[in-house]
Design an enzyme around this catalytic site. Structure first.
Site, PDB file in Angstrom:
ATOM      1  N   HIS A  67       0.831  -1.207   0.000  1.00 44.42           N
ATOM      2  CA  HIS A  67       0.000   0.000   0.000  1.00 44.42           C
ATOM      3  C   HIS A  67       0.864   1.255   0.000  1.00 44.42           C
ATOM      4  O   HIS A  67       1.921   1.294   0.629  1.00 44.42           O
ATOM      5  CB  HIS A  67      -0.935   0.002   1.213  1.00 44.42           C
ATOM      6  CG  HIS A  67      -2.103  -0.910   1.025  1.00 44.42           C
ATOM      7  ND1 HIS A  67      -3.326  -0.469   0.617  1.00 44.42           N
ATOM      8  CD2 HIS A  67      -2.200  -2.246   1.140  1.00 44.42           C
ATOM      9  CE1 HIS A  67      -4.138  -1.491   0.498  1.00 44.42           C
ATOM     10  NE2 HIS A  67      -3.482  -2.591   0.813  1.00 44.42           N
ATOM     11  N   PRO A  68       0.400   2.283  -0.702  1.00 40.19           N
ATOM     12  CA  PRO A  68       1.145   3.546  -0.726  1.00 40.19           C
ATOM     13  C   PRO A  68       0.895   4.352   0.546  1.00 40.19           C
ATOM     14  O   PRO A  68      -0.110   4.145   1.239  1.00 40.19           O
ATOM     15  CB  PRO A  68       0.552   4.273  -1.930  1.00 40.19           C
ATOM     16  CG  PRO A  68      -0.876   3.797  -1.949  1.00 40.19           C
ATOM     17  CD  PRO A  68      -0.811   2.346  -1.514  1.00 40.19           C
ATOM     18  N   GLU A  86      -8.483   7.406  -6.776  1.00 38.99           N
ATOM     19  CA  GLU A  86      -9.894   7.743  -6.550  1.00 38.99           C
ATOM     20  C   GLU A  86     -10.213   7.752  -5.053  1.00 38.99           C
ATOM     21  O   GLU A  86     -10.929   8.634  -4.568  1.00 38.99           O
ATOM     22  CB  GLU A  86     -10.794   6.750  -7.275  1.00 38.99           C
ATOM     23  CG  GLU A  86     -10.765   6.892  -8.772  1.00 38.99           C
ATOM     24  CD  GLU A  86     -11.484   5.768  -9.508  1.00 38.99           C
ATOM     25  OE1 GLU A  86     -12.049   4.855  -8.847  1.00 38.99           O
ATOM     26  OE2 GLU A  86     -11.485   5.786 -10.749  1.00 38.99           O
ATOM     27  N   CYS A 122      -9.177   2.438   5.209  1.00 41.67           N
ATOM     28  CA  CYS A 122     -10.115   2.521   4.091  1.00 41.67           C
ATOM     29  C   CYS A 122     -10.502   3.983   3.891  1.00 41.67           C
ATOM     30  O   CYS A 122     -11.375   4.509   4.580  1.00 41.67           O
ATOM     31  CB  CYS A 122     -11.339   1.654   4.369  1.00 41.67           C
ATOM     32  SG  CYS A 122     -12.491   1.614   2.995  1.00 41.67           S
TER      33      CYS A 122
END
Length: 174
Positions: A67-68, A86, A122
């Site tokens: 994950h970035p 997005e 999230c």
């Protein structure tokens, strides 16, 4: 697409469509493909989740490392995956004020130093204010607690990504 269409996808097509359900981990989609047919979107979601849960701790950490950083270098350079871009834009991470950006960068570094993987949350279920608060709070967790928390966030992200690709079960019956 509906679940019937999902079940007829070739290995290659399934990988192309679902390869980034778990950020930069197309091997998970490849493994899940072999579990077809899926009775529903919920069954597809469960297959992804069960695969992740069955991984050893080192595999789970590997997923987290894919994950970035939130509002990090990849966002600034325009090198995020389409899905991550997005999600981060939706949470307002592309429009941080100077103080927020400095705080995010500092906390991201602190987090990675402590745990060895980037902070995962999230973004679609949060805004920039809550993300900053969570990042600050989660820097205080124990390693095993935080790894488990991060994996639960990965599964939330994946569930939402799947829901964006596949019609919900109730729609499949229409």
């Amino acid at each position: 697409m509906d679940i019937g269409t999902v079940n007829t996808l070739s290995y290659e097509d399934f990988g192309n469509i679902f390869g980034n359900v778990v950020e930069k981990c197309p091997i998970i989609a490849a493994a899940v493909w072999s579990s077809r047919p899926f009775a529903s979107l919920s069954a597809l979601e469960a297959a992804f989740s069960e695969f992740i849960d069955a991984l050893p701790e080192s595999g789970k950490e590997g997923i987290l490392r894919c994950h970035p950083d939130l509002a990090g270098r990849d966002l600034q350079r325009g090198t995020l995956t389409k899905e991550s871009l997005e999600e981060q834009e939706g949470a307002g991470l592309d429009a941080l004020e100077s103080a927020e950006a400095s705080s995010m960068a500092r906390l991201n570094e602190q987090y990675k130093e402590r745990f060895g993987f980037p902070f995962v949350i999230c973004a679609r279920m949060n805004d920039k204010k809550n993300i900053l608060r969570q990042l600050s709070e989660r820097c205080q967790h124990e390693g095993t607690v935080e790894r488990a928390h991060g994996i639960e966030e990965v599964k939330k992200i994946g569930r939402l990504r799947l829901q964006g690709l596949v019609c919900h079960d109730t729609q499949n019956k229409l």
